[in-house]
Design a protein around this motif. Structure first.
Motif, PDB file in Angstrom:
ATOM      1  N   LEU A  96       0.812  -1.208   0.000  1.00 39.45           N
ATOM      2  CA  LEU A  96       0.000   0.000   0.000  1.00 39.45           C
ATOM      3  C   LEU A  96       0.851   1.266   0.000  1.00 39.45           C
ATOM      4  CD1 LEU A  96      -2.846  -0.964   2.502  1.00 39.45           C
ATOM      5  CD2 LEU A  96      -3.036  -0.695   0.036  1.00 39.45           C
ATOM      6  N   HIS A  97       1.886   1.287   0.838  1.00 35.60           N
ATOM      7  CA  HIS A  97       2.651   2.515   1.015  1.00 35.60           C
ATOM      8  C   HIS A  97       3.769   2.684  -0.015  1.00 35.60           C
ATOM      9  CE1 HIS A  97       0.799   4.074   4.738  1.00 35.60           C
ATOM     10  NE2 HIS A  97       0.368   2.831   4.797  1.00 35.60           N
ATOM     11  N   LEU A  98       4.075   1.621  -0.749  1.00 38.56           N
ATOM     12  CA  LEU A  98       4.939   1.769  -1.921  1.00 38.56           C
ATOM     13  C   LEU A  98       4.113   2.057  -3.166  1.00 38.56           C
ATOM     14  CD1 LEU A  98       7.548  -1.120  -1.437  1.00 38.56           C
ATOM     15  CD2 LEU A  98       7.924   1.338  -1.173  1.00 38.56           C
ATOM     16  N   ASP A  99       2.803   1.979  -3.028  1.00 37.76           N
ATOM     17  CA  ASP A  99       1.876   2.221  -4.139  1.00 37.76           C
ATOM     18  C   ASP A  99       2.190   1.292  -5.310  1.00 37.76           C
ATOM     19  OD1 ASP A  99      -0.236   3.373  -5.509  1.00 37.76           O
ATOM     20  OD2 ASP A  99       0.997   4.960  -6.369  1.00 37.76           O
ATOM     21  N   VAL A 100       2.219  -0.005  -5.028  1.00 35.00           N
ATOM     22  CA  VAL A 100       2.452  -1.013  -6.069  1.00 35.00           C
ATOM     23  C   VAL A 100       1.136  -1.277  -6.794  1.00 35.00           C
ATOM     24  CG1 VAL A 100       3.175  -3.376  -6.535  1.00 35.00           C
ATOM     25  CG2 VAL A 100       4.347  -2.038  -4.770  1.00 35.00           C
ATOM     26  N   PHE A 101       1.128  -1.152  -8.101  1.00 40.39           N
ATOM     27  CA  PHE A 101      -0.102  -1.273  -8.881  1.00 40.39           C
ATOM     28  C   PHE A 101       0.147  -2.137 -10.119  1.00 40.39           C
ATOM     29  CE2 PHE A 101       2.244   2.494 -10.151  1.00 40.39           C
ATOM     30  CZ  PHE A 101       2.296   2.382 -11.547  1.00 40.39           C
ATOM     31  N   PRO A 102      -0.914  -2.657 -10.751  1.00 36.62           N
ATOM     32  CA  PRO A 102      -0.744  -3.447 -11.974  1.00 36.62           C
ATOM     33  C   PRO A 102      -0.045  -2.637 -13.057  1.00 36.62           C
ATOM     34  CG  PRO A 102      -2.953  -3.750 -11.098  1.00 36.62           C
ATOM     35  CD  PRO A 102      -2.324  -2.646 -10.293  1.00 36.62           C
ATOM     36  N   GLY A 103       1.016  -3.197 -13.600  1.00 43.84           N
ATOM     37  CA  GLY A 103       1.790  -2.499 -14.618  1.00 43.84           C
ATOM     38  C   GLY A 103       2.986  -1.739 -14.088  1.00 43.84           C
ATOM     39  N   ALA A 104       3.171  -1.712 -12.774  1.00 44.68           N
ATOM     40  CA  ALA A 104       4.273  -0.957 -12.169  1.00 44.68           C
ATOM     41  C   ALA A 104       5.615  -1.643 -12.417  1.00 44.68           C
ATOM     42  CB  ALA A 104       4.045  -0.798 -10.669  1.00 44.68           C
ATOM     43  N   THR A 105       6.671  -0.834 -12.360  1.00 47.26           N
ATOM     44  CA  THR A 105       8.045  -1.345 -12.345  1.00 47.26           C
ATOM     45  C   THR A 105       8.607  -1.120 -10.949  1.00 47.26           C
ATOM     46  OG1 THR A 105       8.439  -0.897 -14.700  1.00 47.26           O
ATOM     47  CG2 THR A 105      10.379  -1.076 -13.270  1.00 47.26           C
ATOM     48  N   ILE A 119       5.450 -11.766  -3.937  1.00 46.70           N
ATOM     49  CA  ILE A 119       4.316 -10.887  -3.650  1.00 46.70           C
ATOM     50  C   ILE A 119       4.303  -9.701  -4.614  1.00 46.70           C
ATOM     51  CG2 ILE A 119       3.342  -9.323  -1.917  1.00 46.70           C
ATOM     52  CD1 ILE A 119       4.440 -11.297   0.214  1.00 46.70           C
ATOM     53  N   LEU A 120       5.447  -9.059  -4.809  1.00 45.63           N
ATOM     54  CA  LEU A 120       5.522  -7.932  -5.737  1.00 45.63           C
ATOM     55  C   LEU A 120       5.116  -8.358  -7.148  1.00 45.63           C
ATOM     56  CD1 LEU A 120       8.883  -6.275  -4.598  1.00 45.63           C
ATOM     57  CD2 LEU A 120       6.594  -5.272  -4.386  1.00 45.63           C
ATOM     58  N   ALA A 121       5.645  -9.506  -7.594  1.00 42.77           N
ATOM     59  CA  ALA A 121       5.350  -9.979  -8.945  1.00 42.77           C
ATOM     60  C   ALA A 121       3.872 -10.269  -9.122  1.00 42.77           C
ATOM     61  CB  ALA A 121       6.179 -11.216  -9.252  1.00 42.77           C
ATOM     62  N   THR A 122       3.222 -10.736  -8.071  1.00 44.15           N
ATOM     63  CA  THR A 122       1.783 -11.001  -8.141  1.00 44.15           C
ATOM     64  C   THR A 122       1.004  -9.709  -8.324  1.00 44.15           C
ATOM     65  OG1 THR A 122       2.012 -12.959  -6.728  1.00 44.15           O
ATOM     66  CG2 THR A 122      -0.184 -11.998  -6.913  1.00 44.15           C
ATOM     67  N   VAL A 124       2.127  -6.603  -9.405  1.00 50.32           N
ATOM     68  CA  VAL A 124       2.379  -5.786 -10.591  1.00 50.32           C
ATOM     69  C   VAL A 124       1.666  -6.365 -11.798  1.00 50.32           C
ATOM     70  CG1 VAL A 124       4.608  -4.963  -9.735  1.00 50.32           C
ATOM     71  CG2 VAL A 124       4.530  -6.955 -11.270  1.00 50.32           C
ATOM     72  N   GLY A 125       1.277  -7.633 -11.718  1.00 48.65           N
ATOM     73  CA  GLY A 125       0.498  -8.245 -12.784  1.00 48.65           C
ATOM     74  C   GLY A 125       1.318  -8.588 -14.009  1.00 48.65           C
ATOM     75  N   PRO A 126       0.658  -9.170 -15.019  1.00 49.62           N
ATOM     76  CA  PRO A 126       1.368  -9.606 -16.229  1.00 49.62           C
ATOM     77  C   PRO A 126       2.028  -8.460 -16.991  1.00 49.62           C
ATOM     78  CG  PRO A 126      -0.817 -10.614 -16.105  1.00 49.62           C
ATOM     79  CD  PRO A 126      -0.763  -9.568 -15.038  1.00 49.62           C
ATOM     80  N   SER A 127       1.498  -7.242 -16.848  1.00 45.06           N
ATOM     81  CA  SER A 127       2.064  -6.107 -17.578  1.00 45.06           C
ATOM     82  C   SER A 127       3.139  -5.368 -16.790  1.00 45.06           C
ATOM     83  CB  SER A 127       0.958  -5.118 -17.972  1.00 45.06           C
ATOM     84  OG  SER A 127       0.320  -4.597 -16.807  1.00 45.06           O
ATOM     85  N   GLY A 128       3.364  -5.770 -15.545  1.00 47.36           N
ATOM     86  CA  GLY A 128       4.360  -5.117 -14.709  1.00 47.36           C
ATOM     87  C   GLY A 128       5.686  -5.852 -14.711  1.00 47.36           C
ATOM     88  N   VAL A 152       4.932 -16.820 -11.210  1.00 49.77           N
ATOM     89  CA  VAL A 152       5.092 -15.392 -11.518  1.00 49.77           C
ATOM     90  C   VAL A 152       6.519 -15.032 -11.917  1.00 49.77           C
ATOM     91  CG1 VAL A 152       3.167 -14.660 -10.067  1.00 49.77           C
ATOM     92  CG2 VAL A 152       5.454 -14.870  -9.055  1.00 49.77           C
ATOM     93  N   ALA A 153       7.359 -16.026 -12.155  1.00 47.32           N
ATOM     94  CA  ALA A 153       8.767 -15.753 -12.452  1.00 47.32           C
ATOM     95  C   ALA A 153       8.952 -15.004 -13.762  1.00 47.32           C
ATOM     96  CB  ALA A 153       9.565 -17.059 -12.482  1.00 47.32           C
ATOM     97  N   ASP A 154       7.997 -15.106 -14.683  1.00 46.19           N
ATOM     98  CA  ASP A 154       8.122 -14.415 -15.965  1.00 46.19           C
ATOM     99  C   ASP A 154       7.985 -12.904 -15.832  1.00 46.19           C
ATOM    100  OD1 ASP A 154       5.427 -14.890 -15.242  1.00 46.19           O
ATOM    101  OD2 ASP A 154       4.764 -14.461 -17.284  1.00 46.19           O
ATOM    102  N   ARG A 155       7.567 -12.439 -14.647  1.00 45.97           N
ATOM    103  CA  ARG A 155       7.428 -11.006 -14.407  1.00 45.97           C
ATOM    104  C   ARG A 155       8.637 -10.423 -13.671  1.00 45.97           C
ATOM    105  NH1 ARG A 155       1.331 -11.490 -11.795  1.00 45.97           N
ATOM    106  NH2 ARG A 155       0.491 -12.868 -13.433  1.00 45.97           N
ATOM    107  N   VAL A 156       9.638 -11.268 -13.394  1.00 52.30           N
ATOM    108  CA  VAL A 156      10.780 -10.851 -12.576  1.00 52.30           C
ATOM    109  C   VAL A 156      12.070 -10.965 -13.379  1.00 52.30           C
ATOM    110  CG1 VAL A 156      12.027 -11.168 -10.404  1.00 52.30           C
ATOM    111  CG2 VAL A 156       9.576 -11.730 -10.535  1.00 52.30           C
ATOM    112  N   VAL A 157      12.900  -9.937 -13.292  1.00 55.02           N
ATOM    113  CA  VAL A 157      14.255  -9.979 -13.827  1.00 55.02           C
ATOM    114  C   VAL A 157      15.200 -10.124 -12.641  1.00 55.02           C
ATOM    115  CG1 VAL A 157      16.026  -8.749 -15.124  1.00 55.02           C
ATOM    116  CG2 VAL A 157      13.609  -8.507 -15.769  1.00 55.02           C
ATOM    117  N   PHE A 158      15.903 -11.243 -12.572  1.00 60.95           N
ATOM    118  CA  PHE A 158      16.822 -11.502 -11.469  1.00 60.95           C
ATOM    119  C   PHE A 158      18.228 -11.090 -11.881  1.00 60.95           C
ATOM    120  CE2 PHE A 158      13.307 -14.400 -10.765  1.00 60.95           C
ATOM    121  CZ  PHE A 158      13.076 -14.262  -9.407  1.00 60.95           C
TER     122      PHE A 158
END
Length: 305
Positions: A96-105, A119-122, A124-128, A152-158
């Motif tokens: 909430l306080h980082l304002d994480v939203f669908p599509g965010a980086t 949790i973050l990857a979930t 930010v959604g598929p477009s994040g 959700v690994a496809d939404r994360v760059v490690f």
């Protein structure tokens, strides 16, 4: 049993098996032909696959288990770990306080075991996109594995990198940055360069000493709206005839620090956090909230959770 195709369980699904009698739970990734052992008997995965969420199945000894859909909090609590994880009580507040939203980086430094990464990857959604930095390759691989298990690994760059080497973050204009490090104050300048102006930085530290050094670094790097919180969680026994607090509670697990990044053309207008007094007010600064009349718009009072 009649279930729509969307409701049927399939290979690779995660289920939570709950014994109503014993309260035992098992988090299971379904694979045809596999068998889940328990103190109450064996549970063939094929039996679970023939059921659906919310239904009852039976072990080979005839003992019942309920098939439930696991929550993200349940998953992160149980994932394989080599490090301390972000607890659900902090994770929700952070989102909430980082304002994480669908599509965010979102840029994360300190992948750990991948709990908060998942949790973050979930969220930010598929477009994040989540970019997760970790200096230890085995930890980064574990974080990747845990994200893959939740799908959700496809939404994360490690990225495996020790930022102490001076390379810093590759990203600019990120919607949020989160630091989970032993010495976050040393990375505040790098976090500011990666973060879009006006967006939020979040930090987790376990001790008061770390808070002090982090606050000093935030002030020195023109961060505002600085906040430090600690979240305590107390559960209650659910027997309707004996409702009372649980004997144990989730107490101190860490301090959360938040701050907003600004590009300050007039550094003298920044508030001195130590004295909470304005350092100066140029002539082009808008009037204080209490000077704005009703005709100019509604002024909402600040509040704290």
């Amino acid at each position: 049993m009649t279930l729509g195709d969307a409701s049927r369980l399939k290979e690779g699904d995660l289920v939570l098996l709950l014994s109503p009698a014993k309260g035992e739970t098992y988090l299971v990734r379904l694979q045809p032909g596999a068998v889940q052992g328990s103190h109450l008997g064996k549970i063939p995965h094929d039996t679970i696959l023939d059921s659906g969420y919310g239904e009852t199945i039976y072990t080979h000894l005839g003992r019942p288990f309920l098939v439930l859909k696991p929550s993200l909090g349940e998953y992160t609590r149980r994932l394989k770990r080599n490090t301390q994880i972000i607890y659900p009580k902090e994770a929700g507040y952070l989102l909430l306080h980082l304002d994480v939203f669908p599509g965010a980086t979102v840029v994360e430094c300190g992948s750990g075991s991948g709990s908060f990464t998942t949790i973050l990857a979930t969220f930010v959604g598929p477009s994040g996109r989540v970019v997760s930095y970790e200096r230890r390759e085995p930890f980064s691989e574990l974080a990747r594995s845990n994200c893959e298990r939740f799908g959700v690994a496809d939404r994360v760059v490690f990225k495996v990198r020790d930022l102490d080497g001076g390379e810093g973050f590759d990203e600019e204009g990120a919607d949020a940055v989160f630091l989970d490090l032993q010495n976050p104050w040393e990375y505040i300048p790098e976090a500011k360069r990666a973060l879009a102006p006006g967006r939020r930085l979040g930090i987790l530290v376990p001790t008061f000493n770390q808070i002090q050094q982090t606050l000093e670094a935030l002030e020195a790097n023109a961060f505002v709206q600085i906040e430090v919180v600690e979240i305590l969680l107390r559960g209650y026994k659910t027997n309707p005839r004996r409702i009372r607090p649980e004997d144990l509670m989730v107490g101190h697990t860490g301090f959360l620090i938040f701050a907003s990044s600004v590009t300050c053309a007039h550094p003298e207008v920044l508030v001195d956090a130590a004295s909470n007094e304005a350092c100066g007010t140029p002539s082009d600064v808008a009037p204080l909230a209490e000077d704005v009349g009703e005709e100019d718009g509604e002024v909402l009072p600040a509040s704290r959770e």
